[in-house]
Design a protein around this motif. Structure first.
Motif, PDB file in Angstrom:
ATOM      1  N   VAL A  46       0.916  -1.256   0.105  1.00  0.00           N
ATOM      2  CA  VAL A  46       0.047  -0.249   0.126  1.00  0.00           C
ATOM      3  C   VAL A  46       0.873   1.359  -0.019  1.00  0.00           C
ATOM      4  CG1 VAL A  46      -1.602   1.205   1.396  1.00  0.00           C
ATOM      5  CG2 VAL A  46      -1.988  -1.086   1.013  1.00  0.00           C
ATOM      6  N   ILE A  47       2.092   1.264   0.720  1.00  0.00           N
ATOM      7  CA  ILE A  47       2.693   2.566   0.857  1.00  0.00           C
ATOM      8  C   ILE A  47       3.522   2.643  -0.590  1.00  0.00           C
ATOM      9  CG2 ILE A  47       4.926   3.403   1.686  1.00  0.00           C
ATOM     10  CD1 ILE A  47       4.082   1.858   4.529  1.00  0.00           C
ATOM     11  N   VAL A  48       4.099   1.445  -1.130  1.00  0.00           N
ATOM     12  CA  VAL A  48       4.485   1.618  -2.358  1.00  0.00           C
ATOM     13  C   VAL A  48       3.800   2.033  -3.583  1.00  0.00           C
ATOM     14  CG1 VAL A  48       5.759   0.564  -4.167  1.00  0.00           C
ATOM     15  CG2 VAL A  48       6.441   0.402  -1.931  1.00  0.00           C
ATOM     16  N   LEU A  49       2.604   1.792  -3.420  1.00  0.00           N
ATOM     17  CA  LEU A  49       1.434   2.037  -4.352  1.00  0.00           C
ATOM     18  C   LEU A  49       0.995   3.547  -4.220  1.00  0.00           C
ATOM     19  CD1 LEU A  49      -0.781   1.115  -6.492  1.00  0.00           C
ATOM     20  CD2 LEU A  49      -2.379   0.470  -4.422  1.00  0.00           C
ATOM     21  N   LEU A  50       0.934   3.944  -2.890  1.00  0.00           N
ATOM     22  CA  LEU A  50       0.384   5.355  -2.894  1.00  0.00           C
ATOM     23  C   LEU A  50       1.574   6.454  -2.949  1.00  0.00           C
ATOM     24  CD1 LEU A  50      -1.843   4.894   0.038  1.00  0.00           C
ATOM     25  CD2 LEU A  50      -2.344   5.278  -2.293  1.00  0.00           C
ATOM     26  N   ILE A  51       2.725   5.895  -2.824  1.00  0.00           N
ATOM     27  CA  ILE A  51       4.003   6.782  -2.690  1.00  0.00           C
ATOM     28  C   ILE A  51       5.005   6.156  -3.893  1.00  0.00           C
ATOM     29  CG2 ILE A  51       5.832   7.974  -1.479  1.00  0.00           C
ATOM     30  CD1 ILE A  51       3.934   7.481   1.121  1.00  0.00           C
ATOM     31  N   GLY A  53       8.286   5.828  -6.200  1.00  0.00           N
ATOM     32  CA  GLY A  53       9.654   6.401  -5.992  1.00  0.00           C
ATOM     33  C   GLY A  53      10.555   5.822  -4.895  1.00  0.00           C
ATOM     34  N   ILE A  54      10.027   5.255  -3.929  1.00  0.00           N
ATOM     35  CA  ILE A  54      10.665   4.773  -2.767  1.00  0.00           C
ATOM     36  C   ILE A  54      11.865   3.707  -3.282  1.00  0.00           C
ATOM     37  CG2 ILE A  54      10.565   3.557  -0.581  1.00  0.00           C
ATOM     38  CD1 ILE A  54       7.567   4.580  -0.423  1.00  0.00           C
ATOM     39  N   PRO A  55      13.043   3.996  -2.959  1.00  0.00           N
ATOM     40  CA  PRO A  55      13.976   3.078  -3.303  1.00  0.00           C
ATOM     41  C   PRO A  55      13.737   1.530  -2.875  1.00  0.00           C
ATOM     42  CG  PRO A  55      14.960   5.063  -2.187  1.00  0.00           C
ATOM     43  CD  PRO A  55      13.599   4.973  -2.115  1.00  0.00           C
ATOM     44  N   VAL A  56      14.359   0.707  -3.398  1.00  0.00           N
ATOM     45  CA  VAL A  56      14.070  -0.883  -3.132  1.00  0.00           C
ATOM     46  C   VAL A  56      14.554  -1.080  -1.699  1.00  0.00           C
ATOM     47  CG1 VAL A  56      14.536  -3.084  -3.712  1.00  0.00           C
ATOM     48  CG2 VAL A  56      13.905  -1.516  -5.590  1.00  0.00           C
ATOM     49  N   LEU A  57      15.741  -0.697  -1.386  1.00  0.00           N
ATOM     50  CA  LEU A  57      16.550  -0.927  -0.023  1.00  0.00           C
ATOM     51  C   LEU A  57      15.669  -0.603   1.042  1.00  0.00           C
ATOM     52  CD1 LEU A  57      18.744  -2.132   1.212  1.00  0.00           C
ATOM     53  CD2 LEU A  57      19.876   0.094   1.158  1.00  0.00           C
ATOM     54  N   ALA A  58      14.841   0.903   0.887  1.00  0.00           N
ATOM     55  CA  ALA A  58      13.872   1.358   1.683  1.00  0.00           C
ATOM     56  C   ALA A  58      12.785   0.455   1.996  1.00  0.00           C
ATOM     57  CB  ALA A  58      13.621   2.713   1.675  1.00  0.00           C
ATOM     58  N   GLN A  59      12.233  -0.051   0.893  1.00  0.00           N
ATOM     59  CA  GLN A  59      11.151  -0.893   0.803  1.00  0.00           C
ATOM     60  C   GLN A  59      11.219  -2.202   1.692  1.00  0.00           C
ATOM     61  OE1 GLN A  59       9.521  -1.721  -3.276  1.00  0.00           O
ATOM     62  NE2 GLN A  59      10.153   0.488  -3.699  1.00  0.00           N
ATOM     63  N   VAL A  60      12.589  -2.684   1.431  1.00  0.00           N
ATOM     64  CA  VAL A  60      12.975  -3.898   2.031  1.00  0.00           C
ATOM     65  C   VAL A  60      13.280  -3.492   3.415  1.00  0.00           C
ATOM     66  CG1 VAL A  60      14.540  -5.782   2.276  1.00  0.00           C
ATOM     67  CG2 VAL A  60      14.004  -4.905   0.071  1.00  0.00           C
ATOM     68  N   ALA A  61      13.622  -2.622   3.726  1.00  0.00           N
ATOM     69  CA  ALA A  61      13.926  -2.199   5.336  1.00  0.00           C
ATOM     70  C   ALA A  61      12.570  -1.727   6.011  1.00  0.00           C
ATOM     71  CB  ALA A  61      14.681  -0.735   5.418  1.00  0.00           C
ATOM     72  N   ALA A  62      11.420  -1.334   5.367  1.00  0.00           N
ATOM     73  CA  ALA A  62      10.347  -1.087   5.754  1.00  0.00           C
ATOM     74  C   ALA A  62       9.623  -2.662   6.083  1.00  0.00           C
ATOM     75  CB  ALA A  62       9.379  -0.256   4.731  1.00  0.00           C
ATOM     76  N   PHE A  63       9.748  -3.481   5.236  1.00  0.00           N
ATOM     77  CA  PHE A  63       9.066  -4.899   5.398  1.00  0.00           C
ATOM     78  C   PHE A  63       9.703  -5.533   6.552  1.00  0.00           C
ATOM     79  CE2 PHE A  63       9.880  -9.433   4.288  1.00  0.00           C
ATOM     80  CZ  PHE A  63       8.505  -9.665   4.565  1.00  0.00           C
ATOM     81  N   VAL A  64      11.151  -5.487   6.642  1.00  0.00           N
ATOM     82  CA  VAL A  64      11.537  -6.142   7.865  1.00  0.00           C
ATOM     83  C   VAL A  64      11.194  -5.393   9.314  1.00  0.00           C
ATOM     84  CG1 VAL A  64      14.108  -6.474   9.193  1.00  0.00           C
ATOM     85  CG2 VAL A  64      13.699  -6.772   6.670  1.00  0.00           C
ATOM     86  N   VAL A  65      11.336  -4.001   9.340  1.00  0.00           N
ATOM     87  CA  VAL A  65      10.998  -3.305  10.439  1.00  0.00           C
ATOM     88  C   VAL A  65       9.286  -3.981  10.698  1.00  0.00           C
ATOM     89  CG1 VAL A  65      10.275  -1.044  11.479  1.00  0.00           C
ATOM     90  CG2 VAL A  65      12.417  -1.740  10.364  1.00  0.00           C
TER      91      VAL A  65
END
Length: 154
Positions: A46-51, A53-65
Motif C-alpha cells: 500500500v505504501i509503495v502504491l501510494l508513494i 519512487g521509494i528506493p528498493v532498499l527502503a522498501q525491504v527495510a520497511a518490510f523487515v521493520v
C-alpha cells in the motif's frame, strides 16, 4: 488514474504477490508467523502504491521493520489469549500417565526398565529396582517415563 498500466510498477506487483503468497503459505504451513509477515508485505504494498519512487532498499527495510512489529504485536496481544484446553494432555500420551503407580514388568537396571500400562509397554527411567517393584510415574521425556520407587504412605 492510479491503476493505469503505465503506473503499475514492478515493485508494486512484487509486494502484492509477496503479501498474497505469505498469507497463502500460512494456510499450508500454519504457525501464525507467515500471516504477520504477509500483513507487513501488504502494508509495504500500500505504501509503495501510494508513494511512488521509494528506493528498493527502503522498501525491504520497511518490510523487515514491519514484520518485526507485527510479530511482536501478535506475541504480546494475541498469542496468550488462546482458550485453555479442558484436556491439556489429550495428545500427549506419556504425560497422561504422570502420577500413576504401576509395577515393573522389567527390572530397572542401569537406569532403564519397562512397565505395562493398559496394553502398551513403556520404557521407564529411574533408580535401579527389582522386577515387580511398584513405581510412581513422575514425568515424561518424549516416550520415556520417569519413575521413582513408590513408598506406601502410613
Amino acid at each position: 488514474m492510479l491503476f493505469e498500466t503505465d503506473s503499475l510498477r514492478m515493485d508494486v506487483t512484487i509486494w502484492a504477490a509477496a503479501a498474497l503468497l505469505l498469507m497463502a503459505a500460512e494456510t499450508i504451513i500454519p504457525g501464525a508467523f507467515l500471516l504477520w509477515m504477509g500483513i507487513a508485505a501488504g502494508v509495504v504494498f500500500v505504501i509503495v502504491l501510494l508513494i511512488p519512487g521509494i528506493p528498493v532498499l527502503a522498501q525491504v527495510a520497511a518490510f523487515v521493520v514491519l514484520s518485526f512489529i507485527t510479530i511482536l504485536l501478535y506475541r504480546k496481544f494475541i498469542r496468550g489469549r488462546e482458550r485453555k484446553s479442558d484436556h491439556p494432555t489429550l495428545n500427549r500420551r506419556a504425560a497422561q500417565h504422570v502420577g500413576k503407580i504401576v509395577a515393573l514388568e522389567q527390572a530397572i537396571i542401569g537406569g532403564r526398565g519397562r512397565v505395562k500400562i493398559g496394553d502398551a509397554f513403556w520404557v521407564v527411567q529411574g533408580p535401579d529396582l527389582a522386577l515387580g517393584s511398584r513405581v510412581r510415574i513422575t514425568g515424561s521425556d518424549g516416550v520415556n517415563l520417569s519413575v521413582e520407587a513408590d513408598t506406601p504412605s502410613a
